[in-house]
Design a protein around this motif. Structure first.
Motif, PDB file in Angstrom:
ATOM      1  N   LEU A  52       0.821  -1.206   0.000  1.00 15.31           N
ATOM      2  CA  LEU A  52       0.000   0.000   0.000  1.00 15.31           C
ATOM      3  C   LEU A  52       0.858   1.261   0.000  1.00 15.31           C
ATOM      4  CD1 LEU A  52      -2.900  -1.039   2.401  1.00 15.31           C
ATOM      5  CD2 LEU A  52      -2.980  -0.777  -0.091  1.00 15.31           C
ATOM      6  N   ASN A  53       1.987   1.229   0.694  1.00 10.98           N
ATOM      7  CA  ASN A  53       2.904   2.370   0.667  1.00 10.98           C
ATOM      8  C   ASN A  53       3.436   2.612  -0.745  1.00 10.98           C
ATOM      9  OD1 ASN A  53       2.654   2.998   3.367  1.00 10.98           O
ATOM     10  ND2 ASN A  53       4.481   1.879   3.981  1.00 10.98           N
ATOM     11  N   HIS A  54       3.795   1.531  -1.435  1.00  7.91           N
ATOM     12  CA  HIS A  54       4.286   1.671  -2.814  1.00  7.91           C
ATOM     13  C   HIS A  54       3.200   2.253  -3.717  1.00  7.91           C
ATOM     14  CE1 HIS A  54       8.126  -0.154  -2.091  1.00  7.91           C
ATOM     15  NE2 HIS A  54       7.588  -1.287  -1.677  1.00  7.91           N
ATOM     16  N   LEU A  55       1.970   1.809  -3.535  1.00 10.77           N
ATOM     17  CA  LEU A  55       0.868   2.368  -4.327  1.00 10.77           C
ATOM     18  C   LEU A  55       0.697   3.863  -4.068  1.00 10.77           C
ATOM     19  CD1 LEU A  55      -1.922  -0.370  -4.177  1.00 10.77           C
ATOM     20  CD2 LEU A  55      -0.456   0.229  -6.106  1.00 10.77           C
ATOM     21  N   GLN A  56       0.842   4.282  -2.823  1.00  9.29           N
ATOM     22  CA  GLN A  56       0.723   5.702  -2.496  1.00  9.29           C
ATOM     23  C   GLN A  56       1.813   6.522  -3.169  1.00  9.29           C
ATOM     24  OE1 GLN A  56       0.676   5.564   1.792  1.00  9.29           O
ATOM     25  NE2 GLN A  56      -1.559   5.594   1.871  1.00  9.29           N
ATOM     26  N   VAL A  57       3.027   5.987  -3.208  1.00 13.28           N
ATOM     27  CA  VAL A  57       4.141   6.683  -3.867  1.00 13.28           C
ATOM     28  C   VAL A  57       3.843   6.827  -5.358  1.00 13.28           C
ATOM     29  CG1 VAL A  57       6.576   6.472  -4.532  1.00 13.28           C
ATOM     30  CG2 VAL A  57       5.890   6.003  -2.175  1.00 13.28           C
ATOM     31  N   ILE A  58       3.402   5.747  -5.992  1.00 13.23           N
ATOM     32  CA  ILE A  58       3.083   5.780  -7.423  1.00 13.23           C
ATOM     33  C   ILE A  58       1.949   6.762  -7.693  1.00 13.23           C
ATOM     34  CG2 ILE A  58       2.178   4.407  -9.344  1.00 13.23           C
ATOM     35  CD1 ILE A  58       3.689   1.985  -7.977  1.00 13.23           C
ATOM     36  N   HIS A  59       0.940   6.729  -6.854  1.00 14.64           N
ATOM     37  CA  HIS A  59      -0.207   7.645  -6.998  1.00 14.64           C
ATOM     38  C   HIS A  59       0.247   9.101  -6.917  1.00 14.64           C
ATOM     39  CE1 HIS A  59      -3.856   9.786  -5.497  1.00 14.64           C
ATOM     40  NE2 HIS A  59      -4.406   9.065  -6.451  1.00 14.64           N
ATOM     41  N   ALA A  60       1.096   9.404  -5.960  1.00 16.82           N
ATOM     42  CA  ALA A  60       1.591  10.775  -5.802  1.00 16.82           C
ATOM     43  C   ALA A  60       2.414  11.212  -7.012  1.00 16.82           C
ATOM     44  CB  ALA A  60       2.437  10.883  -4.533  1.00 16.82           C
ATOM     45  N   MET A  61       3.256  10.320  -7.524  1.00 17.56           N
ATOM     46  CA  MET A  61       4.058  10.662  -8.702  1.00 17.56           C
ATOM     47  C   MET A  61       3.165  10.978  -9.899  1.00 17.56           C
ATOM     48  SD  MET A  61       7.155   7.914  -8.566  1.00 17.56           S
ATOM     49  CE  MET A  61       8.363   7.897  -7.260  1.00 17.56           C
ATOM     50  N   ILE A  62       2.137  10.177 -10.092  1.00 16.70           N
ATOM     51  CA  ILE A  62       1.221  10.406 -11.215  1.00 16.70           C
ATOM     52  C   ILE A  62       0.482  11.725 -11.036  1.00 16.70           C
ATOM     53  CG2 ILE A  62      -0.874   9.556 -12.349  1.00 16.70           C
ATOM     54  CD1 ILE A  62       0.226   6.685 -11.795  1.00 16.70           C
ATOM     55  N   GLN A  63       0.015  11.994  -9.815  1.00 16.76           N
ATOM     56  CA  GLN A  63      -0.695  13.254  -9.550  1.00 16.76           C
ATOM     57  C   GLN A  63       0.197  14.468  -9.802  1.00 16.76           C
ATOM     58  OE1 GLN A  63      -2.347  12.923  -5.533  1.00 16.76           O
ATOM     59  NE2 GLN A  63      -4.381  12.939  -6.465  1.00 16.76           N
ATOM     60  N   LEU A  64       1.481  14.324  -9.547  1.00 13.53           N
ATOM     61  CA  LEU A  64       2.425  15.429  -9.750  1.00 13.53           C
ATOM     62  C   LEU A  64       2.922  15.519 -11.196  1.00 13.53           C
ATOM     63  CD1 LEU A  64       4.510  15.056  -6.467  1.00 13.53           C
ATOM     64  CD2 LEU A  64       2.862  16.867  -7.015  1.00 13.53           C
ATOM     65  N   GLY A  65       2.366  14.670 -12.057  1.00  8.62           N
ATOM     66  CA  GLY A  65       2.747  14.708 -13.464  1.00  8.62           C
ATOM     67  C   GLY A  65       4.089  14.058 -13.743  1.00  8.62           C
ATOM     68  N   ARG A  66       4.510  13.202 -12.868  1.00  4.26           N
ATOM     69  CA  ARG A  66       5.795  12.518 -13.043  1.00  4.26           C
ATOM     70  C   ARG A  66       5.572  11.060 -13.440  1.00  4.26           C
ATOM     71  NH1 ARG A  66       9.457  15.154  -8.288  1.00  4.26           N
ATOM     72  NH2 ARG A  66       9.219  17.283  -9.044  1.00  4.26           N
ATOM     73  N   GLY A  67       4.871  10.890 -14.536  1.00  2.00           N
ATOM     74  CA  GLY A  67       4.527   9.556 -15.019  1.00  2.00           C
ATOM     75  C   GLY A  67       5.747   8.708 -15.333  1.00  2.00           C
ATOM     76  N   GLU A  68       6.771   9.333 -15.947  1.00  2.00           N
ATOM     77  CA  GLU A  68       7.985   8.584 -16.283  1.00  2.00           C
ATOM     78  C   GLU A  68       8.685   8.083 -15.022  1.00  2.00           C
ATOM     79  OE1 GLU A  68      10.515   6.572 -18.539  1.00  2.00           O
ATOM     80  OE2 GLU A  68       8.829   7.711 -19.354  1.00  2.00           O
ATOM     81  N   LYS A  69       8.717   8.932 -14.008  1.00  4.71           N
ATOM     82  CA  LYS A  69       9.331   8.526 -12.737  1.00  4.71           C
ATOM     83  C   LYS A  69       8.517   7.397 -12.090  1.00  4.71           C
ATOM     84  CE  LYS A  69      11.682  10.396  -8.842  1.00  4.71           C
ATOM     85  NZ  LYS A  69      13.098  10.559  -8.995  1.00  4.71           N
ATOM     86  N   ALA A  70       7.192   7.468 -12.210  1.00  5.45           N
ATOM     87  CA  ALA A  70       6.336   6.410 -11.674  1.00  5.45           C
ATOM     88  C   ALA A  70       6.609   5.092 -12.392  1.00  5.45           C
ATOM     89  CB  ALA A  70       4.865   6.794 -11.814  1.00  5.45           C
ATOM     90  N   LEU A  71       6.789   5.139 -13.711  1.00  8.44           N
ATOM     91  CA  LEU A  71       7.098   3.924 -14.465  1.00  8.44           C
ATOM     92  C   LEU A  71       8.444   3.338 -14.042  1.00  8.44           C
ATOM     93  CD1 LEU A  71       5.899   4.891 -18.059  1.00  8.44           C
ATOM     94  CD2 LEU A  71       4.886   3.201 -16.516  1.00  8.44           C
TER      95      LEU A  71
END
Length: 71
Positions: A27-46
């Protein structure tokens, strides 16, 4: 009804504890990915997802982790 020994009950308790820890971490990893996507950092999330996909702890079997702790 089967009479189970204390060691078997402890084993079940330990497995449940490991499952809770893995769920919490996931769940922590999902929160990190969610935050990256919300901040427009899709490449970093990938990149983060790719890193997780190759992390042996993320793909390990809970029972194998339990056995390793009790060797």
């Amino acid at each position: 009804m089967t009479n189970t020994g204390c060691s078997e009950v402890m084993t079940c308790t330990d497995v449940v504890k490991l499952l809770r820890i893995q769920r919490h971490d996931f769940l922590n990893h999902l929160q990190v990915i969610h935050a990256m996507i919300q901040l427009g950092r899709g490449e970093k999330a990938l990149q983060y997802i790719e890193k997780l996909a190759h992390d042996p702890e993320m793909i390990s079997n809970v029972l194998a982790a339990y056995q390793n702790e009790h060797i």
